[in-house]
Motif scaffolding. Structure first.
Motif, short mmCIF file in Angstrom:
data_model
loop_
_atom_site.label_atom_id
_atom_site.label_comp_id
_atom_site.label_asym_id
_atom_site.label_seq_id
_atom_site.Cartn_x
_atom_site.Cartn_y
_atom_site.Cartn_z
N LEU A 196 91.04 7.47 -55.15
CA LEU A 196 89.89 8.36 -55.18
C LEU A 196 90.23 9.55 -56.05
N SER A 197 89.28 9.99 -56.87
CA SER A 197 89.44 11.25 -57.58
C SER A 197 88.29 12.17 -57.23
N LEU A 198 88.60 13.45 -57.09
CA LEU A 198 87.60 14.47 -56.78
C LEU A 198 87.44 15.36 -58.00
N CYS A 199 86.19 15.54 -58.43
CA CYS A 199 85.88 16.42 -59.55
C CYS A 199 86.68 16.00 -60.79
N THR A 200 87.44 16.92 -61.38
CA THR A 200 88.17 16.62 -62.61
C THR A 200 89.45 15.83 -62.36
N VAL A 252 75.47 10.87 -61.56
CA VAL A 252 75.63 10.51 -60.15
C VAL A 252 76.56 11.48 -59.43
N LEU A 253 76.52 11.44 -58.10
CA LEU A 253 77.43 12.24 -57.30
C LEU A 253 78.79 11.56 -57.17
N TYR A 254 78.81 10.25 -57.17
CA TYR A 254 80.08 9.53 -57.15
C TYR A 254 79.85 8.10 -57.63
N VAL A 255 80.95 7.47 -58.04
CA VAL A 255 80.93 6.08 -58.48
C VAL A 255 81.91 5.30 -57.60
N GLY A 263 81.27 16.89 -59.64
CA GLY A 263 81.84 18.22 -59.46
C GLY A 263 81.86 18.72 -58.03
N ARG A 264 82.90 19.41 -57.72
CA ARG A 264 83.13 20.20 -56.51
C ARG A 264 82.65 19.54 -55.23
N SER A 265 81.50 19.99 -54.66
CA SER A 265 81.10 19.49 -53.34
C SER A 265 80.79 18.01 -53.33
N ALA A 266 80.63 17.38 -54.50
CA ALA A 266 80.43 15.94 -54.53
C ALA A 266 81.66 15.21 -54.00
N GLY A 267 82.81 15.87 -53.99
CA GLY A 267 83.99 15.27 -53.38
C GLY A 267 83.78 15.01 -51.90
N LEU A 268 83.03 15.89 -51.24
CA LEU A 268 82.72 15.67 -49.83
C LEU A 268 81.80 14.47 -49.67
N ASP A 269 80.83 14.32 -50.58
CA ASP A 269 79.96 13.14 -50.54
C ASP A 269 80.79 11.86 -50.65
N LEU A 270 81.78 11.86 -51.54
CA LEU A 270 82.60 10.67 -51.72
C LEU A 270 83.45 10.39 -50.49
N CYS A 271 84.04 11.42 -49.91
CA CYS A 271 84.88 11.21 -48.72
C CYS A 271 84.05 10.67 -47.56
N LEU A 272 82.84 11.18 -47.38
CA LEU A 272 81.97 10.66 -46.32
C LEU A 272 81.56 9.23 -46.62
N HIS A 273 81.38 8.90 -47.90
CA HIS A 273 81.07 7.52 -48.30
C HIS A 273 82.22 6.59 -47.92
N VAL A 274 83.45 7.04 -48.12
CA VAL A 274 84.62 6.22 -47.77
C VAL A 274 84.68 6.02 -46.26
N ILE A 275 84.44 7.08 -45.50
CA ILE A 275 84.43 6.94 -44.03
C ILE A 275 83.33 5.97 -43.61
N ARG A 276 82.18 6.04 -44.26
CA ARG A 276 81.08 5.13 -43.95
C ARG A 276 81.48 3.68 -44.23
N LYS A 277 82.17 3.46 -45.34
CA LYS A 277 82.62 2.10 -45.67
C LYS A 277 83.66 1.60 -44.68
N ASP A 278 84.58 2.49 -44.29
CA ASP A 278 85.70 2.08 -43.44
C ASP A 278 85.31 1.95 -41.97
N LEU A 279 84.54 2.93 -41.48
CA LEU A 279 84.33 3.04 -40.04
C LEU A 279 82.87 2.93 -39.62
N VAL A 297 76.60 19.03 -42.77
CA VAL A 297 76.16 18.60 -44.10
C VAL A 297 75.40 17.29 -43.94
N GLN A 298 74.72 16.89 -45.02
CA GLN A 298 74.05 15.61 -45.03
C GLN A 298 75.06 14.49 -45.19
N THR A 299 74.83 13.37 -44.49
CA THR A 299 75.71 12.22 -44.66
C THR A 299 75.60 11.67 -46.06
N HIS A 300 74.39 11.66 -46.59
CA HIS A 300 74.18 11.15 -47.94
C HIS A 300 73.13 12.00 -48.61
#
Length: 322
Positions: free
Chosen positions: A107-111, A150-153, A163-179, A193-196
């Motif tokens: 996973l990469s966040l922002c830059t 997009v917010l994440y790929v 950028g920045r807070s989109a990292g939180l969107d990605l981490c929540l996406h990973v939790i959604r995929k895993d759990l 925050v919003q889940t998505h």
């Protein structure tokens, strides 16, 4: 669903605290009432590092922990790595490549995507990064298919966020995929925050303005901006400027980097965004005042350019007045 496993964050000298906090809050805070086991988070670096904010960190683990991880997270990089001549540690790039070869999810966040690209892991893949750095990513790594909207790929074993807070969107996406959705929803609720989030980072990009007024187009641009609600054609703009349509097109491109019609469309979208943010005008009136026509036409252009509906955009950005 899968066992969460070990998440290792590569701690990089000069990194911002924001992405560190995102990873620690989503993966590092045990929530055994939601899922047991939860993720095991480790911070790894080649030695003590100093964050952009001046905090000194002494991670317990070395970079070899990346190779042992189930998920590796690369945070946003310091500006001198992205925009300057500084280079990333060869040991970090080697550890990222070894982790990927072993089968870890990256996973990469922002830059942080620049680190994955420097390791050659994004060649031939679709990825994103902060919208202010997408052109730089294309120029520096032409083999990467950069999506700036997009917010994440999610490209399977490699995921990149904007950028920045989109990292939180990605981490929540990973939790959604895993759990699962319910666990991700509960984590989002606790973080308030919003889940998505709807749409992508296109809704946060400002409309382009003229690069130069070397050809004296400022009066014409001002005239057109005051009449966005009226039908405007290239011929009408040319008449107002006292130029032929062909000459206008050439000078327009030199001054703004785009064509007259594309510039008009961008300004109308910008006006619509301004009205949605700062007024309570009905959506159909916003369409008329911005020159984008009916509410349906405004919705069509808004979704295409911004990624969300006018109503969703207003909900996110409307100015709250007492």
């Amino acid at each position: 669903m899968k066992v969460p496993g070990m998440v290792v964050l590569a701690v990089i000298d000069g990194m911002p605290m924001f992405e560190l906090s995102i990873v620690c809050e989503t993966f590092g805070l045990e929530r055994l009432d939601l899922a047991d086991p939860w993720y095991e988070l480790r911070l790894a670096a080649s030695g003590p590092v100093c964050t952009r904010n001046g905090f000194t960190l002494r991670p317990r683990y070395g970079l070899e922990a990346l190779v042992e991880a189930d998920t590796v997270v690369v945070p946003a990089l310091p500006g001198d790595y992205v925009d300057g001549d500084a280079r990333l540690e060869p040991a970090l790039l080697d550890a990222l490549k070894a982790a990927h070869e072993r089968g870890a999810r990256l996973l990469s966040l922002c830059t942080g995507a620049f680190a994955l690209a420097a390791a050659g892991l994004l060649d031939g893949r679709t990825a994103t990064t902060h919208w202010m750095r997408t052109d730089l990513m294309r120029a520096r790594h032409p083999l990467v298919r950069v999506d700036p909207s997009v917010l994440y790929v999610d490209d399977g074993d490699i995921l990149t966020s904007a950028g920045r807070s989109a990292g939180l969107d990605l981490c929540l996406h990973v939790i959604r995929k895993d759990l699962g959705f319910e666990v991700a929803n509960q984590v989002a609720r606790r973080l308030v925050v919003q889940t998505h989030r709807p749409g992508g980072q296109a809704q946060y990009i400002q409309a382009p303005m003229p690069r130069t007024d070397g050809d004296g187009l400022a009066p014409l641009l001002e005239w057109a901006t005051e009449r966005l609600h009226r039908p405007l054609t290239v011929a009408a703009l040319a008449r107002q400027a006292g130029l032929s349509p062909r000459t206008l097109a050439r000078r327009f491109h030199d001054a703004t980097g785009t064509t007259p019609l594309r510039w008009l469309h961008a300004q109308r979208l910008s006006r619509a965004r301004q009205l949605l943010e700062s007024t309570d005008l009905p959506v159909d009136r916003v369409g008329q005042e911005s020159g984008l026509g009916s509410a349906g036409n405004l919705r069509h252009h808004f979704i295409r350019a911004v990624g969300v509906t006018p109503t969703e955009y207003r909900r996110a950005f409307h100015e709250v007045r007492p």
